[in-house]
Design an enzyme around this catalytic site. Structure first.
Site, PDB file in Angstrom:
ATOM      1  N   PHE A  11     -18.063 -62.642 -41.456  1.00  0.00           N
ATOM      2  CA  PHE A  11     -17.916 -62.075 -42.798  1.00  0.00           C
ATOM      3  C   PHE A  11     -18.405 -60.630 -42.838  1.00  0.00           C
ATOM      4  O   PHE A  11     -19.267 -60.256 -43.616  1.00  0.00           O
ATOM      5  CB  PHE A  11     -18.669 -62.960 -43.802  1.00  0.00           C
ATOM      6  N   ARG A  15     -10.168 -61.147 -31.662  1.00  0.00           N
ATOM      7  CA  ARG A  15      -9.981 -60.903 -30.229  1.00  0.00           C
ATOM      8  C   ARG A  15      -9.459 -62.178 -29.600  1.00  0.00           C
ATOM      9  O   ARG A  15      -9.836 -63.289 -30.007  1.00  0.00           O
ATOM     10  CB  ARG A  15     -11.312 -60.527 -29.559  1.00  0.00           C
ATOM     11  N   GLU A  48      -4.045 -60.244 -22.854  1.00  0.00           N
ATOM     12  CA  GLU A  48      -3.053 -59.261 -23.319  1.00  0.00           C
ATOM     13  C   GLU A  48      -2.666 -58.305 -22.190  1.00  0.00           C
ATOM     14  O   GLU A  48      -3.549 -57.897 -21.438  1.00  0.00           O
ATOM     15  CB  GLU A  48      -3.638 -58.428 -24.466  1.00  0.00           C
ATOM     16  N   HIS A  88      -0.725 -57.250 -31.066  1.00  0.00           N
ATOM     17  CA  HIS A  88      -1.980 -56.525 -31.413  1.00  0.00           C
ATOM     18  C   HIS A  88      -1.700 -55.323 -32.331  1.00  0.00           C
ATOM     19  O   HIS A  88      -1.951 -54.173 -31.976  1.00  0.00           O
ATOM     20  CB  HIS A  88      -2.703 -56.075 -30.133  1.00  0.00           C
TER      21      HIS A  88
HETATM   22  C1  8YV Z   1      -7.210 -51.280 -32.072  1.00  0.00           C
HETATM   23  C2  8YV Z   1      -8.702 -53.250 -32.683  1.00  0.00           C
HETATM   24  O1  8YV Z   1      -5.877 -50.984 -32.191  1.00  0.00           O
HETATM   25  O2  8YV Z   1     -10.187 -51.667 -33.581  1.00  0.00           O
HETATM   26  C3  8YV Z   1     -10.054 -52.721 -32.986  1.00  0.00           C
HETATM   27  O3  8YV Z   1     -11.030 -53.384 -32.632  1.00  0.00           O
HETATM   28  O4  8YV Z   1      -8.565 -54.326 -32.269  1.00  0.00           O
HETATM   29  C4  8YV Z   1      -7.461 -52.478 -32.931  1.00  0.00           C
HETATM   30  O5  8YV Z   1      -7.457 -52.087 -34.253  1.00  0.00           O
HETATM   31  C5  8YV Z   1      -7.567 -51.364 -30.641  1.00  0.00           C
HETATM   32  O6  8YV Z   1      -8.801 -51.918 -30.398  1.00  0.00           O
HETATM   33  C6  8YV Z   1      -7.486 -50.004 -30.054  1.00  0.00           C
HETATM   34  O7  8YV Z   1      -8.434 -49.739 -29.068  1.00  0.00           O
END
Ligand code: 8YV
Length: 324
Positions: free
Chosen positions: A157, A243, A272, A290
């Site tokens: 949260f 993630r 990924e 993503h």
């Molecule tokens: C990004 C993301 O595009 O910010 C994050 O943690 O997962 C995404 O928004 C990605 O990590 C780019 O490095």
């Protein structure tokens, strides 16, 4: 900044941000937009004063052991930084920054998109229409699941979890449950109209939709496992914009195949850009590559935030988004 620090930007960034970087720093851009790889990252750490990486750059302890080492700053493009061993970076005298806040709305919007798509069979329906398979309207055609008024369980949260709660509650009159290691003050929870669950188990048992908004890595690794899928109601959906490693992907496939849960909306995956083949074959799974923060406005704001942090760092100040 007396002399321009050298920065290496590991992927292509929006043009306006690259332009600002070129003005402020001695910049090396990645024209090919291919990941640098472990050796490329190690070489970059030896050449530049700062590295501007993304989620596709594994900066683990081994990479951060690079010799020679010149970099003093890792300005991550993104809020999540579980691809960076922040402790190892600190031990080597490297400051790490991230980009919170600017991507909160875009990511919550995408989580809601996935929730709606999964519940209303939007991916399946789109494929059906495009394939010319639609034979005409009928009362029982592609009936999905009602979203309005259902119960949404939010794991994690923080900013994005709260933005998701706000959308679901105000837009879709949903009952909101949440789990967080640090529950909010009950008075604040009452104002936000959310109810805390004492455990993840309790949350998954009570929710029609479970949406993940916790950081990846560490103790959250495979937080959603076979046992928790079994605890979810059979009509429930899993939404993941956090993630990939927060979900045991093989266990998710089994739970879907066994009908233990009704479907899933996934923006992130364990390996990924590889996606488990079985998931691709399932019509009740909606998948995106993503895209959580992928709006032009947000990606520009993320890049600018990295630059702001780096400017502060090289002026000898503490960057606003220092994480270690
Ligand atoms: C990004 C993301 O595009 O910010 C994050 O943690 O997962 C995404 O928004 C990605 O990590 C780019 O490095």
């Amino acid at each position: 900044m007396a002399t321009k620090p050298k920065v290496i930007v590991t992927r292509r960034w929006p043009e306006t941000v690259e332009h600002r970087i070129a003005v402020l720093f001695e910049a090396v851009f990645n024209e090919a937009d291919e990941p640098l790889g472990r050796e490329g990252l190690m070489a970059a750490l030896g050449e530049a004063d700062a590295l501007f990486p993304t989620v596709t750059d594994p900066l683990d302890a081994e990479v951060l052991a690079a010799e020679p080492l010149k970099a003093k700053l890792i300005g991550n493009f993104g809020v999540g930084f579980n691809h960076i061993d922040a402790k190892a970076a600190k031990a080597r005298g490297i400051t790490v920054t991230n980009t919170p806040e600017v991507l909160t709305d875009a990511t919550a919007d995408l989580a809601m998109t996935l929730l709606l798509m999964a519940a209303r069979r939007a991916g399946e329906g789109e494929r059906h229409a495009r394939a010319g398979e639609w034979t005409g309207w009928r009362p029982t055609h592609m009936m999905g699941t009602q979203v309005t008024g259902k119960t949404l369980g939010i794991v994690g949260f923080g900013r994005i979890g709260r933005a998701m709660a706000e959308r679901a509650r105000q837009g879709f009159k949903m009952r909101i449950l949440y789990y967080d290691r640090f529950p909010v003050d009950p008075e604040i929870a009452a104002v936000l109209g959310v109810e805390a669950c004492a455990t993840v188990d309790e949350l998954v048992e009570k929710s029609d939709f479970v949406s993940l908004h916790c950081p990846g890595g560490g103790e959250n690794t495979r937080l959603m496992n076979a046992e928790r899928f079994a605890r979810m109601p059979r009509h429930a959906f899993l939404i993941n914009t956090a993630r990939g490693d927060v979900v045991d992907e093989a266990a998710l496939v089994e739970a879907l195949q066994a009908g233990e849960i009704a479907g899933a909306g996934l923006d992130v995956f364990e390996a990924e850009p590889k996606i488990t083949e079985a998931l691709k074959a399932m019509d009740n799974v909606v998948m995106l590559p993503h895209l959580g923060s992928a709006t032009t406005e947000t990606r520009v704001a993320m890049g600018m935030r990295v630059v702001d942090n780096a400017v502060a760092f090289f002026e000898g100040k503490t960057p606003q988004d220092k994480v270690s």
